[in-house]
Design a protein around this motif. Structure first.
Motif, PDB file in Angstrom:
ATOM      1  N   PRO A 136       0.817  -1.214   0.000  1.00 49.73           N
ATOM      2  CA  PRO A 136       0.000   0.000   0.000  1.00 49.73           C
ATOM      3  C   PRO A 136       0.854   1.269   0.000  1.00 49.73           C
ATOM      4  O   PRO A 136       1.950   1.281   0.550  1.00 49.73           O
ATOM      5  N   VAL A 137       0.323   2.304  -0.608  1.00 50.20           N
ATOM      6  CA  VAL A 137       1.050   3.569  -0.706  1.00 50.20           C
ATOM      7  C   VAL A 137       0.303   4.649   0.065  1.00 50.20           C
ATOM      8  O   VAL A 137      -0.866   4.900  -0.188  1.00 50.20           O
TER       9      VAL A 137
ATOM     10  N   ALA B 175      -7.346  -4.440   7.738  1.00 51.46           N
ATOM     11  CA  ALA B 175      -7.259  -5.739   7.063  1.00 51.46           C
ATOM     12  C   ALA B 175      -5.833  -6.016   6.616  1.00 51.46           C
ATOM     13  O   ALA B 175      -5.082  -5.100   6.281  1.00 51.46           O
ATOM     14  N   ALA B 176      -5.473  -7.286   6.620  1.00 52.25           N
ATOM     15  CA  ALA B 176      -4.147  -7.695   6.151  1.00 52.25           C
ATOM     16  C   ALA B 176      -4.033  -7.481   4.650  1.00 52.25           C
ATOM     17  O   ALA B 176      -4.971  -7.729   3.908  1.00 52.25           O
ATOM     18  N   LYS B 177      -2.887  -6.994   4.217  1.00 57.55           N
ATOM     19  CA  LYS B 177      -2.633  -6.818   2.785  1.00 57.55           C
ATOM     20  C   LYS B 177      -1.979  -8.075   2.211  1.00 57.55           C
ATOM     21  O   LYS B 177      -2.207  -8.425   1.070  1.00 57.55           O
ATOM     22  N   GLY B 178      -1.116  -8.724   2.992  1.00 53.23           N
ATOM     23  CA  GLY B 178      -0.503  -9.987   2.582  1.00 53.23           C
ATOM     24  C   GLY B 178       0.365  -9.916   1.346  1.00 53.23           C
ATOM     25  O   GLY B 178       0.459 -10.882   0.598  1.00 53.23           O
TER      26      GLY B 178
ATOM     27  N   PRO C 227       5.320   9.542  -3.667  1.00 54.75           N
ATOM     28  CA  PRO C 227       4.833   8.203  -3.333  1.00 54.75           C
ATOM     29  C   PRO C 227       4.714   7.299  -4.559  1.00 54.75           C
ATOM     30  O   PRO C 227       4.971   6.110  -4.478  1.00 54.75           O
ATOM     31  N   THR C 228       4.373   7.853  -5.695  1.00 47.24           N
ATOM     32  CA  THR C 228       4.217   7.017  -6.887  1.00 47.24           C
ATOM     33  C   THR C 228       5.558   6.578  -7.451  1.00 47.24           C
ATOM     34  O   THR C 228       5.660   5.524  -8.055  1.00 47.24           O
TER      35      THR C 228
ATOM     36  N   ARG D 104       6.899   1.074   0.384  1.00 49.54           N
ATOM     37  CA  ARG D 104       7.388   0.540  -0.901  1.00 49.54           C
ATOM     38  C   ARG D 104       8.887   0.755  -1.042  1.00 49.54           C
ATOM     39  O   ARG D 104       9.604  -0.107  -1.500  1.00 49.54           O
ATOM     40  N   LYS D 105       9.358   1.909  -0.681  1.00 49.30           N
ATOM     41  CA  LYS D 105      10.778   2.249  -0.840  1.00 49.30           C
ATOM     42  C   LYS D 105      11.671   1.363   0.011  1.00 49.30           C
ATOM     43  O   LYS D 105      12.831   1.140  -0.321  1.00 49.30           O
TER      44      LYS D 105
END
Length: 131
Positions: A40-41, A110-113, A68-69, A47-48
């Motif tokens: 998720p961003v 919720a879990a992103k997994g 962020p992108t 992400r980085k």
């Protein structure tokens, strides 16, 4: 006659080794790209902070104050340039303190997994293709 047999075996071994190396590279690139893109961003920091290394587990947290992108593309590029296909142990980690909660969720989220679901998907694809 014996030389032909030895040459055939040598050629087979070289071909099989190249195929395994190519498969390893493709699997590593796929896991990197899919896990990072599924992260998720918000600020791009999660992400980085996906980092890859060969034979040593990365332990740092990467500071990030950019777009962020752009974070995902930069992380994929950096991780995919790390020792793909070589012998040894390849590590792909994220050292942010909250990455566990993104992966497994909390009572409020919720879990992103991202790592689990992509590892399972790739393993299932490999089993169906080679199993």
């Amino acid at each position: 006659m014996a030389d032909d047999f030895i040459n055939s075996i040598t050629n087979f071994i070289n071909s099989a080794t190249e195929d395994v190396s190519a498969l390893r590279i493709n699997v590593q690139k796929e896991i990197v790209a899919s896990v990072i893109s599924d992260t998720p961003v918000d600020t791009g920091l999660a992400r980085k902070n996906w980092q890859a290394a060969k034979d040593t587990i990365p332990t740092s947290v990467v500071p990030y104050a950019g777009s962020p992108t752009a974070a995902g593309a930069q992380a994929v590029s950096q991780a995919q340039s790390t020792a793909f296909g070589e012998d040894g142990t390849w590590y792909f980690v994220n050292n942010l303190h909250y990455i566990y909660y993104l992966e497994y969720g909390t009572s409020r989220m919720a879990a992103k997994g991202m790592a689990r679901k992509n590892a399972k998907r790739i393993a299932d694809n490999l089993r169906s293709r080679y199993g």
